[in-house]
Scaffold this motif. Structure first.
Motif, PDB file in Angstrom:
ATOM      1  N   ARG A   2      14.203  20.328  -0.264  1.00  0.00           N
ATOM      2  CA  ARG A   2      13.917  19.138   0.543  1.00  0.00           C
ATOM      3  C   ARG A   2      12.612  19.315   1.315  1.00  0.00           C
ATOM      4  O   ARG A   2      11.827  18.369   1.462  1.00  0.00           O
ATOM      5  CB  ARG A   2      15.086  18.857   1.492  1.00  0.00           C
ATOM      6  CG  ARG A   2      16.331  18.374   0.740  1.00  0.00           C
ATOM      7  CD  ARG A   2      17.568  18.360   1.620  1.00  0.00           C
ATOM      8  NE  ARG A   2      17.541  17.306   2.621  1.00  0.00           N
ATOM      9  CZ  ARG A   2      18.017  16.072   2.428  1.00  0.00           C
ATOM     10  NH1 ARG A   2      18.536  15.726   1.265  1.00  0.00           N
ATOM     11  NH2 ARG A   2      17.973  15.180   3.393  1.00  0.00           N
ATOM     12  N   VAL A  25      17.893  18.186  -4.468  1.00  0.00           N
ATOM     13  CA  VAL A  25      17.913  17.871  -3.036  1.00  0.00           C
ATOM     14  C   VAL A  25      19.248  17.288  -2.596  1.00  0.00           C
ATOM     15  O   VAL A  25      19.381  16.818  -1.469  1.00  0.00           O
ATOM     16  CB  VAL A  25      16.785  16.883  -2.680  1.00  0.00           C
ATOM     17  CG1 VAL A  25      15.424  17.497  -2.952  1.00  0.00           C
ATOM     18  CG2 VAL A  25      16.939  15.576  -3.445  1.00  0.00           C
ATOM     19  N   ASP A  39      20.636  15.817   9.230  1.00  0.00           N
ATOM     20  CA  ASP A  39      21.305  15.500   7.982  1.00  0.00           C
ATOM     21  C   ASP A  39      22.780  15.188   8.190  1.00  0.00           C
ATOM     22  O   ASP A  39      23.347  14.317   7.523  1.00  0.00           O
ATOM     23  CB  ASP A  39      21.147  16.651   6.984  1.00  0.00           C
ATOM     24  CG  ASP A  39      19.730  16.757   6.441  1.00  0.00           C
ATOM     25  OD1 ASP A  39      19.028  15.725   6.402  1.00  0.00           O
ATOM     26  OD2 ASP A  39      19.325  17.873   6.057  1.00  0.00           O
TER      27      ASP A  39
END
Length: 253
Positions: A51, A36, A84
């Motif tokens: 993820r 991940v 992210d």
């Protein structure tokens, strides 16, 4: 997902959480499995799928929230999901909002998951040696208290990390901890000349206890010595591998 290995702590019973390893993912090559790590050279699509699988395995329907980890003692409070690319530079995160899967990544460092069930507050910390001695777990606890948690009720679990038998350090490393607190010498065993074996897991548990936590569980899983189950930065380095994966530990409401 049934093929994602989830390690759970008795101390966190009743709280959605899981310490994940490398089993159950789609990555291939030296990072094969459930990698991940956004900072690895892995295929971005594989990382994204891993993820997704990780979050669904622990807290179905939740949004996975992770950090840009920098081995600091900084903690952030998360009240809503973020992209992210907008990850804060920090090493602990806390929340009291349902639907957020707080995740910390590691590849030998100690992941710590925390919860105050009564207050409905959870936290996660990435405790490498720098963050551990710097007080990252103290920061996580303080951030939880700011959301209404009480440290006397907070329970914690220290997940898979590099074990003392696998963690050789030099005299300078030992001296840094001894100067911070002479009692820290008990977390080191003699190794080869001018070297020691450091017990990161026990040191992190000690910091949690010193902060006033009463229930602390250590899972006793060595990332270095179990290549089929866990990623390990040190093992990858010793093997001369070009990259290494990261596993995630998740907690949420």
């Amino acid at each position: 997902m049934s093929d994602v290995e989830i390690i759970r702590a008795r101390a966190l019973h009743g709280v959605s959480h899981g310490f994940l390893g490398r089993r159950g993912g789609v990555s291939t090559g030296v990072v094969a499995g459930l990698n991940v790590g956004l900072g690895s050279a892995d295929d971005p699509d594989a990382i994204a799928e891993n993820r997704r699988r990780a979050a669904e395995a622990v807290l179905p329907g939740a949004s996975l929230v992770t950090l840009y980890q920098v081995h600091s003692a900084d903690a952030v409070t998360v009240l809503e999901p973020f992209e992210d690319r907008l990850r804060p530079h920090a090493d602990a995160l806390v929340t009291n909002r349902p639907g957020l899967a707080l995740g910390v990544l590691a590849a030998d460092c100690a992941p710590v998951l925390l919860a105050d069930r009564e207050a409905g507050v959870v936290g996660a910390a990435h405790a490498g040696w720098k963050g551990a001695i710097g007080g990252v777990t103290n920061s996580a606890i303080a951030a939880m208290e700011a959301l209404g948690a009480e440290r006397s009720r907070i329970v914690a679990a220290v997940g898979p990390c590099i074990a003392r038998a696998s963690y050789e350090v030099d005299a300078g490393f030992f001296q840094r901890f001894a100067e911070a607190d002479p009692d820290n010498e008990r977390f080191f065993a003699d190794g080869k000349p001018e070297h020691f074996q450091f017990d990161l897991e026990a040191y992190v548990a000690h910091r949690l206890a010193a902060a006033g936590l009463r229930t602390i569980e250590m899972l006793g899983e060595d990332t270095y010595s179990q290549p089929d189950r866990f990623y390990s930065f040190r093992r990858a380095t010793h093997r001369g591998e070009a990259d290494y994966g990261r596993q995630v530990s998740i907690i949420g409401l």
